[in-house]
Design an enzyme around this catalytic site. Structure first.
Site, short mmCIF file in Angstrom:
data_model
loop_
_atom_site.label_atom_id
_atom_site.label_comp_id
_atom_site.label_asym_id
_atom_site.label_seq_id
_atom_site.Cartn_x
_atom_site.Cartn_y
_atom_site.Cartn_z
N CYS A 186 7.68 96.83 109.50
CA CYS A 186 8.93 96.10 109.25
C CYS A 186 9.80 96.90 108.28
O CYS A 186 11.03 96.94 108.43
CB CYS A 186 8.64 94.71 108.69
SG CYS A 186 8.10 93.51 109.94
N THR A 241 -4.96 99.34 112.47
CA THR A 241 -4.84 99.46 111.01
C THR A 241 -3.50 98.94 110.50
O THR A 241 -3.38 98.59 109.33
CB THR A 241 -5.01 100.93 110.55
OG1 THR A 241 -4.03 101.74 111.21
CG2 THR A 241 -6.40 101.45 110.89
N HIS A 282 2.15 97.66 118.19
CA HIS A 282 2.74 98.96 118.53
C HIS A 282 1.99 99.59 119.68
O HIS A 282 0.78 99.41 119.82
CB HIS A 282 2.73 99.91 117.32
CG HIS A 282 1.41 100.02 116.63
ND1 HIS A 282 0.96 99.07 115.73
CD2 HIS A 282 0.43 100.94 116.70
CE1 HIS A 282 -0.24 99.41 115.29
NE2 HIS A 282 -0.59 100.55 115.87
P1 5GP Z 1 -3.24 101.65 114.59
O1 5GP Z 1 -4.45 102.27 113.92
O2 5GP Z 1 -2.87 100.36 113.90
O3 5GP Z 1 -3.36 101.49 116.07
O4 5GP Z 1 -2.06 102.68 114.41
C1 5GP Z 1 -1.31 102.79 113.26
C2 5GP Z 1 -0.68 104.17 113.27
O5 5GP Z 1 0.35 104.18 112.31
C3 5GP Z 1 -1.64 105.31 112.93
O6 5GP Z 1 -1.67 106.24 114.00
C4 5GP Z 1 -1.03 105.91 111.65
O7 5GP Z 1 -1.12 107.33 111.64
C5 5GP Z 1 0.40 105.44 111.70
N1 5GP Z 1 1.02 105.22 110.42
C6 5GP Z 1 0.49 104.56 109.35
N2 5GP Z 1 1.38 104.50 108.34
C7 5GP Z 1 2.49 105.14 108.78
C8 5GP Z 1 3.76 105.40 108.19
O8 5GP Z 1 4.06 105.02 107.05
N3 5GP Z 1 4.67 106.09 108.95
C9 5GP Z 1 4.38 106.50 110.22
N4 5GP Z 1 5.33 107.16 110.87
N5 5GP Z 1 3.19 106.27 110.80
C10 5GP Z 1 2.26 105.59 110.10
ZN ZN Z 2 6.02 93.93 110.76
#
Ligand code: 5GP
Ligand code: ZN
Length: 116
Positions: free
Chosen positions: A9, A97, A102
């Site tokens: 967000c 995470t 997304h």
């Molecule tokens: P999930 O593990 O929830 O499927 O994916 C979260 C993704 O967000 C991870 O691939 C991580 O590298 C990415 N991510 C986490 N924090 C940030 C951030 O502050 N900026 C960007 N651009 N990516 C982020």
């Molecule tokens: Zn959000």
């Protein structure tokens, strides 16, 4: 998680910087901070939805738009000929995470299967 605590967000609001590759009224796409492939882009709705499991019937059109946004960005990145992978992680076992729904768009190399 409250929307004010959500890093995605904050990215939508521009409070946390990101490298955006696409934006419209309902969605944005930006580079993943820790890329797992030569192309690794996150496509998210501007509306805070915590996960796929938290989505409702009201989100049907928004989720359809999100997937077509993935298609659009994949074409813009030149991935449509050789292919790409679209991933949604849900919950702890899914490896989620960040609790703002997304899609990961991954490409630019041959990806292995199954994932770990
Ligand atoms: P999930 O593990 O929830 O499927 O994916 C979260 C993704 O967000 C991870 O691939 C991580 O590298 C990415 N991510 C986490 N924090 C940030 C951030 O502050 N900026 C960007 N651009 N990516 C982020
Ligand atoms: Zn959000």
């Amino acid at each position: 998680m409250a929307t004010s605590d959500c890093i995605f967000c904050k990215i939508v609001e521009g409070e946390i910087p990101s490298t955006k590759v696409y934006e419209d009224e309902h969605a944005i796409a930006f580079q993943d901070l820790y890329p797992a492939a030569p192309v690794h882009i996150l496509v998210i709705p501007k509306k805070h939805i915590a996960s796929l499991d938290a989505a409702t019937k009201e989100d049907q059109e928004r989720l359809g738009h999100l997937l077509l946004t993935v298609q659009r960005v994949a074409r813009e990145q030149g991935l449509d000929q050789k292919g790409y992978r679209v991933v949604n992680n849900m919950g702890d076992d899914g490896g989620q995470t960040v609790h703002h729904i997304h899609f990961h768009l991954l490409g630019g190399r041959s990806l292995t299967w199954p994932p770990g």
